[in-house]
Design an enzyme around this catalytic site. Structure first.
Site, PDB file in Angstrom:
ATOM      1  N   HIS A  37       0.818  -1.188  -0.064  1.00 12.76           N
ATOM      2  CA  HIS A  37      -0.110   0.148   0.065  1.00 12.76           C
ATOM      3  C   HIS A  37       0.841   1.244  -0.074  1.00 12.76           C
ATOM      4  CE1 HIS A  37      -3.055   2.475   2.241  1.00 12.76           C
ATOM      5  NE2 HIS A  37      -3.619   2.443   1.017  1.00 12.76           N
ATOM      6  N   GLU A  64       0.833  -0.351  -4.732  1.00 12.27           N
ATOM      7  CA  GLU A  64      -0.177   0.576  -4.919  1.00 12.27           C
ATOM      8  C   GLU A  64       0.143   2.058  -4.802  1.00 12.27           C
ATOM      9  OE1 GLU A  64      -3.807   3.043  -3.629  1.00 12.27           O
ATOM     10  OE2 GLU A  64      -1.962   2.553  -2.631  1.00 12.27           O
ATOM     11  N   ASP A  66      -1.010   6.491  -5.583  1.00 16.17           N
ATOM     12  CA  ASP A  66      -2.203   7.433  -5.851  1.00 16.17           C
ATOM     13  C   ASP A  66      -1.646   8.597  -6.647  1.00 16.17           C
ATOM     14  OD1 ASP A  66      -3.853   6.277  -3.459  1.00 16.17           O
ATOM     15  OD2 ASP A  66      -2.039   6.805  -2.515  1.00 16.17           O
ATOM     16  N   HIS A  79      -1.090  11.068  -2.013  1.00 16.00           N
ATOM     17  CA  HIS A  79      -2.231  10.512  -1.378  1.00 16.00           C
ATOM     18  C   HIS A  79      -3.254  11.542  -1.359  1.00 16.00           C
ATOM     19  CE1 HIS A  79      -5.017   9.221   1.413  1.00 16.00           C
ATOM     20  NE2 HIS A  79      -5.322   8.120   0.751  1.00 16.00           N
ATOM     21  N   GLU A 147      -4.371   4.078  -8.121  1.00 21.76           N
ATOM     22  CA  GLU A 147      -5.772   4.784  -7.815  1.00 21.76           C
ATOM     23  C   GLU A 147      -5.722   6.128  -8.285  1.00 21.76           C
ATOM     24  OE1 GLU A 147      -8.406   6.434  -3.973  1.00 21.76           O
ATOM     25  OE2 GLU A 147      -6.563   4.734  -3.772  1.00 21.76           O
TER      26      GLU A 147
END
Length: 288
Positions: A37, A64, A66, A79, A147
């Site tokens: 993450h 992952e 952002d 993020h 994301e």
């Protein structure tokens, strides 16, 4: 069975399965995919190249990240829509409150220290552009769960993100087949990605009502909820729907940072576990 028929029996399925005790492995014996993450963010500052490197050092295949957009239209990996929490923006630009990403150019953001907040060993780490980030992921031959953050703030970010991925070689057959997933909390954003590049695997973040899954299954391959919102019945209900690429919808649970939680959601049958501590989770699931 078609998804519409499945939906008619979902309430009973949820009610019965919610009370089943979780086991520590999936019923089919498969191990869930472990995803780092924001990189290995328990051990290095989130969404930095150092966090990608740490995930690679731990042997983690998936990371992952952002994506947000700067004032001058560049995509950066961060993020929050605000630079305060993970950079020294208040010191460098004290008169620029409220320090939103979209109010700063990429060159200005590149001046910021995105590592010292985490620890002195990471002083001087920078907020990477999406280009730099995917190049580092590629260097390690890792896989990417990307994301799109706050798409309402950045009209057209879906197409721009796909353009960067294409320019960096991430939309070829090999990447699209097994190394890339694009996700968002926004159904409209996920739908836009699917419409622009139907071959790309997509995920919808959150725990939407089962009644809505039939519609979402036309453009989303995954439903990715918070692990605390899950039950065995919900995971089974999601799996009963067929996604846009002809396979059952998957479930990637976040953010799982304990062995007990990892075993619990694995027992529910999730397909992936997203964790700040992917090494701990992987060990708990006898991965690696």
């Amino acid at each position: 069975m078609h998804a519409r028929a499945v939906a008619a029996t979902t309430t009973a399925l949820l009610g019965a399965a919610a009370f089943l005790p979780p086991s520590d492995v999936r019923a089919d014996g498969k191990r869930p995919t472990v995803v780092a993450h924001r990189g290995a963010s328990a051990y290095a500052p989130e969404n930095t190249l150092a966090a990608v490197d740490k995930a690679a050092a731990l042997g983690i295949d998936w990371v992952e990240n952002d994506v947000q957009r700067t004032k001058d239209g560049r995509l950066v990996v961060l993020h929050d829509d605000n630079l305060r929490r993970t950079t020294d923006v208040e010191e460098v630009f004290p008169d620029r409150a409220p320090w939103k990403v979209r109010d700063f150019t990429a060159a200005e953001i590149a001046r910021l220290d995105a590592g010292s907040w985490f620890g002195p060993a990471y002083a001087g780490a920078r907020v990477p552009t999406l280009e730099r980030y995917v190049r580092r992921v590629e260097l390690h031959q890792q896989k990417l769960l990307l994301e799109i953050k706050n798409p309402n703030l950045y009209p057209g970010i879906e197409g721009q993100t796909l353009k960067v991925l294409g320019n960096e070689g991430w939309l070829d057959r090999q990447h699209v087949a097994s190394r890339l997933i694009v996700q968002s909390f926004s159904p409209a954003s996920v739908h836009a990605v699917h419409k622009l590049k139907p071959g790309v695997k997509t995920g919808l973040l959150g725990t939407p009502p089962v009644a809505n899954l039939d519609a979402y299954a036309t453009f989303a391959d995954q439903i990715n909820p918070s692990h605390g919102s899950l039950s065995k019945g919900y995971v089974s209900a999601v799996h009963a729907f067929t996604g846009p690429h002809g396979r059952p919808l998957e479930v990637f649970a976040w953010t799982v940072d304990s062995a007990a939680a990892a075993r619990r959601v694995a027992g529910y049958g999730v397909d992936g576990v997203i964790s700040n501590k992917p090494d701990l989770v992987g060990a708990a699931l006898r991965w690696g």
